[in-house]
Design a protein around this motif. Structure first.
Motif, PDB file in Angstrom:
ATOM      1  N   ASP A  72       0.833  -1.210   0.000  1.00 31.23           N
ATOM      2  CA  ASP A  72       0.000   0.000   0.000  1.00 31.23           C
ATOM      3  C   ASP A  72       0.875   1.270   0.000  1.00 31.23           C
ATOM      4  OD1 ASP A  72      -2.241   1.557  -0.016  1.00 31.23           O
ATOM      5  OD2 ASP A  72      -3.087   0.752   1.839  1.00 31.23           O
ATOM      6  N   PHE A  73       0.238   2.417  -0.272  1.00 28.52           N
ATOM      7  CA  PHE A  73       0.945   3.698  -0.387  1.00 28.52           C
ATOM      8  C   PHE A  73       1.915   3.940   0.775  1.00 28.52           C
ATOM      9  CE2 PHE A  73      -2.597   4.347  -3.217  1.00 28.52           C
ATOM     10  CZ  PHE A  73      -2.134   5.218  -4.191  1.00 28.52           C
ATOM     11  N   GLY A  74       1.397   3.886   2.002  1.00 27.99           N
ATOM     12  CA  GLY A  74       2.223   4.221   3.156  1.00 27.99           C
ATOM     13  C   GLY A  74       3.360   3.230   3.365  1.00 27.99           C
ATOM     14  N   PRO A  75       3.039   1.940   3.537  1.00 32.84           N
ATOM     15  CA  PRO A  75       4.108   0.963   3.755  1.00 32.84           C
ATOM     16  C   PRO A  75       5.141   0.942   2.630  1.00 32.84           C
ATOM     17  CG  PRO A  75       1.969   0.002   4.251  1.00 32.84           C
ATOM     18  CD  PRO A  75       1.695   1.346   3.680  1.00 32.84           C
TER      19      PRO A  75
ATOM     20  N   ALA B 253      -2.351  -3.099  -4.385  1.00 33.15           N
ATOM     21  CA  ALA B 253      -2.910  -2.330  -3.272  1.00 33.15           C
ATOM     22  C   ALA B 253      -3.943  -1.320  -3.746  1.00 33.15           C
ATOM     23  CB  ALA B 253      -1.796  -1.591  -2.536  1.00 33.15           C
ATOM     24  N   ALA B 254      -4.027  -1.104  -5.054  1.00 35.99           N
ATOM     25  CA  ALA B 254      -4.888  -0.035  -5.559  1.00 35.99           C
ATOM     26  C   ALA B 254      -6.320  -0.522  -5.729  1.00 35.99           C
ATOM     27  CB  ALA B 254      -4.344   0.466  -6.891  1.00 35.99           C
TER      28      ALA B 254
END
Lengths: 450, 317
Positions: free
Chosen positions: A238-241, A272-273
């Protein structure tokens, strides 16, 4: 991180013999630190010192090649966290994923479309870089068939995705000479995958989502057996990780010279998108923040073009900005009576003025002079944007045959050139445009009549 | 083998916090970061980056058909437009007083007062108010807007070196925030902040606009200048520690990739998809470089940016 000049100096003979072409060993060491010269220029450097210096000057992130032939992907060799610190060298490869469970004709069509895709920007041809083939069916026969289908349609590099080493082995028997990336060794299969990588001399991805220590340990297992070309998958999706993991990996490599994690990273933004648009944004994040290979699950030209443009932007060397080729550019669809502006070949200057002309809605001609990539005022003060050079450009590109009028608009900041330019171009009327690009639309509306 | 120790940067500086709105109006606070964008593991990110939607005081004549489709009739009515923008999730309304531009109506202080008042009454979220970008007209309409919005703590822009005294004075008098805009250069940005502080504007009343280059049109320059400004701020330089604002909407939608549907190369793909991605990638890349406020145009961009920022701001990251 690379050694400083002083650290390098300690390993040199310190005799100041000048044979390297520099007055002192220290001066030579400084040049070495700046990577401006090669160590081999010193005839007296000891073998010991040579080894020490070479080990220390190895790039903190290994350069890894995927594929063979002209379209191979080369990633790694990065040395900084931020592009302004030096530059980013090897743009991440954009790879499109197909699955062996999909119908063959759909796979074939997608592969043909992606492989044939090409778009031009500032004179550079931008393309997609390869394909990942996933063994979603879990069946060896299907996988081999799909791999053969894809490789029959394209010469672009491949990534083979299966955690089953026997399936991987079957596929490698068919395409190993094309040097595909083997994805992936994990903590259960690493011994078999390592053997395959060694046997076929192919790069190997190492996937370990448990943590940095676990990933490093697995990489050391693999490299301990002799695999040199490794690609990392830290598992974060995902974006953050992804941002955090990739930032930490880059820091460990370039700030701490931590060799076990000094390899390019592979990412899977589609996993993740929520949709294709989000995938494009996450891929964009990974272009700027440290991916080496980006595996996409969607392909469409409307998304590929912006992503390829972003990659071009981020990987432009800040010390050597893209220069426009000198010449006469059409803004909109100009006619012979349309206005003619002149500017420099610094890309940002060009884009500023071209963008303003574009949004003014007035089709026009933009004549770009070779100022060696300098902006208007800088080029003028360096003597690279003067009357002589402008006149030469006007003649060189036969501007008088392109436009029917004889008026040329100079950037307002170099109004001082008018007198000289009138002498150089006696048939032309020299007009003084606004000092800032954003004002050119208003200026044309007020002052231009063909 | 030993556990891998993840390197942590020890930053000494922090971005100033700037409040917009309040006094009966909803407030938005930006800034306060003590680490790089979205890196929760080594510092604090107390405030979410926010989205402002651009609203114009007069109907835009040259906007892309996709923007016209998305907004419909409200484009002719700034109050209705602002309301709809709020429904679409805007944190802030960026009201642009374009009609004061000499070529787009040349309206003056009276029209500015009227429109600012209308939009202030229509929504209860904070406002950014932009002049038309022509020095004399900016001073005229922004001073009038400042007066009408007195006490509502709006942001006024753009404030450049040549008009900084006028804008700073009106911000001080009416309790507003100045948007200092400089052309993609770290030292000029810092210099303008110093000038603004020298004339008496407090640090918590300044936003920096480093000038936005759209994707393909100088994005990398803006991106790197913003990274450098933010690194300087975290390194302890208070005069580069103002929150940053970018205008991704205006800059991307005026490029031909976003603007035009007809006559473009086939490789550019579907027009709407390309245009939206152009704005979104421009906006998102600049958030990643440290933007605190992003001014955008398309409702789709607002939705997407909010979804992505939600995920990046969740502490589990």
């Amino acid at each position: 991180m690379a050694l400083t000049g002083i650290e390098i100096y300690k390993h040199l003979p310190k005799t100041n013999c000048k044979e390297c072409g520099f007055p002192t060993c220290l001066a030579f060491a400084m040049k070495l630190a700046a990577k401006a010269v090669e160590l081999s220029l010193c005839p007296y450097v000891s073998e010991e010192a040579q080894q020490a210096l070479e080990a220390a000057s190895r790039p903190p992130i290994r350069l890894v090649t995927i594929g063979a032939g002209e379209s191979k992907i080369e990633v790694g060799n990065e040395v900084v966290m931020f592009r302004h610190e030096k530059t980013f060298y090897h743009p991440p490869g954009f790879v499109v994923r197909v699955k062996d469970s999909e119908p063959a004709d759909a796979v074939g069509k997608l592969v043909a479309e992606v492989a044939g895709y090409s778009v031009e920007r500032v004179g550079i041809e931008l393309k997609m870089d390869g394909f990942a083939i996933e063994n979603e069916s879990k069946d060896g026969g299907n996988f081999v068939k799909c791999v053969e289908l894809v490789s029959s349609k394209t010469d672009l590099p491949l990534i083979l995705m299966s955690t089953d080493s026997s399936v991987m082995s079957q596929a490698l028997d068919k395409v190993a000479s094309a040097k595909p990336l083997i994805y992936a060794a994990n903590k259960d299969n690493w011994e078999q995958m390592t053997e395959l990588a060694l046997k076929h001399q192919c790069p190997l991805a190492v996937c370990e989502p448990e943590g940095m220590s676990e990933l490093a340990e697995l990489v050391e297992n693999v490299t301990g057996k002799g695999v040199e070309d490794v690609v990392l998958d830290p598992g974060a999706r995902d974006f953050g990780p992804s941002l955090v993991n990739l930032t930490q990996l880059r820091r460990l490599a370039v700030r701490k010279s931590f060799r076990p994690l000094g390899y390019p990273i592979i990412t899977f933004p589609g996993e993740a998108a929520a949709n294709a648009e989000e995938e494009a944004l996450l891929a964009g994040q990974q272009v700027a923040k440290y991916a080496g290979i980006i595996v996409l699950d969607h392909f469409s030209p409307g998304m590929a073009y912006p992503l390829l443009t972003l990659r071009l932007n981020i990987y432009t060397d800040p010390q050597k900005p893209i220069q426009m080729s000198p010449g006469i550019y059409e803004i909109g669809t100009p006619k012979p009576e349309s206005p003619l502006c002149v500017t420099t070949n610094f890309s940002l200057t060009y884009f500023s003025i071209a963008g303003e002309l574009e949004s003014s809605g007035i089709p026009s001609w933009l004549l770009v002079c070779d100022t060696e990539g300098l902006s208007v005022l800088t080029a003028w003060s360096a003597g690279k944007f003067d009357a002589e050079r402008i006149a030469k450009t006007v003649k060189e590109f036969n501007v008088a045959d392109t436009v029917s009028h004889r008026s040329v608009i100079l950037p307002g900041k170099v109004a001082v050139l008018r007198g000289e330019l009138e002498e150089e171009l006696p048939e032309w009327k020299i007009m003084i445009g606004p000092p800032e690009a954003w004002d050119v639309g208003g200026y044309l509306k007020q002052h231009w009549s063909a | 083998m030993a556990a891998v120790e993840v390197p942590i940067e020890k930053w000494t500086g922090k971005v100033h916090e700037v409040t917009l709105g309040g006094n009966g109006r909803k407030s938005v606070v930006v800034g306060g970061e003590s680490t790089l964008p979205f890196l929760h593991f080594e510092g604090s990110l107390p405030r979410r980056p926010v989205i402002a939607i651009e609203v114009r005081d007069s109907e835009p004549k040259d906007w892309s058909p996709h923007l016209v489709d998305a907004w419909g009739d409200v484009l002719a009515d700034p109050a209705a437009w602002a309301k709809k923008a709020m429904e679409y999730g805007a944190d802030i309304i960026a009201l642009s007083l374009r009609s004061a531009h000499p070529e787009e109506g040349n309206t003056g202080a009276d029209e500015a007062r009227k429109n600012v008042d209308k939009v202030l009454s229509a929504v209860d979220i904070p406002l950014i108010i932009y002049g038309p970008g022509v020095a004399e007209k900016d001073n005229e309409v922004l001073v009038a807007a400042s007066d009408v919005a007195k006490g509502q703590r709006v942001a006024l822009g753009n404030c450049e070196e040549k008009n900084h005294r006028t804008i700073a004075a009106t911000c001080i008098a009416d309790g507003h925030v100045a948007i200092g805009k400089t052309p993609i250069e770290i030292n000029l940005a810092k210099q303008l902040n110093i000038l603004l502080c020298d004339v008496g504007l407090s640090r918590d009343s300044i936003l920096m606009d480093p000038t936005t280059g759209a994707l393909g049109y100088g994005l990398e320059y803006t991106y790197s200048v913003m990274e450098r400004l933010r690194l300087a701020a975290l390194g302890g330089d208070a005069m580069t520690a103002m929150p940053m604002i970018c205008t991704a909407g205006e800059e991307s939608w005026r490029q031909k990739e976003a603007k035009f549907a007809e006559g473009m190369p086939e490789a550019w793909g579907d027009h709407l998809e390309r245009a939206l991605t152009w704005e979104e990638i421009t906006a998102f890349s600049l958030f990643a470089a440290g933007a605190d406020i992003m001014v955008v145009r398309h409702p789709g961009t607002v939705e997407r940016m909010k979804a992505v920022i939600d995920r990046l701001m969740s502490e589990s990251a």
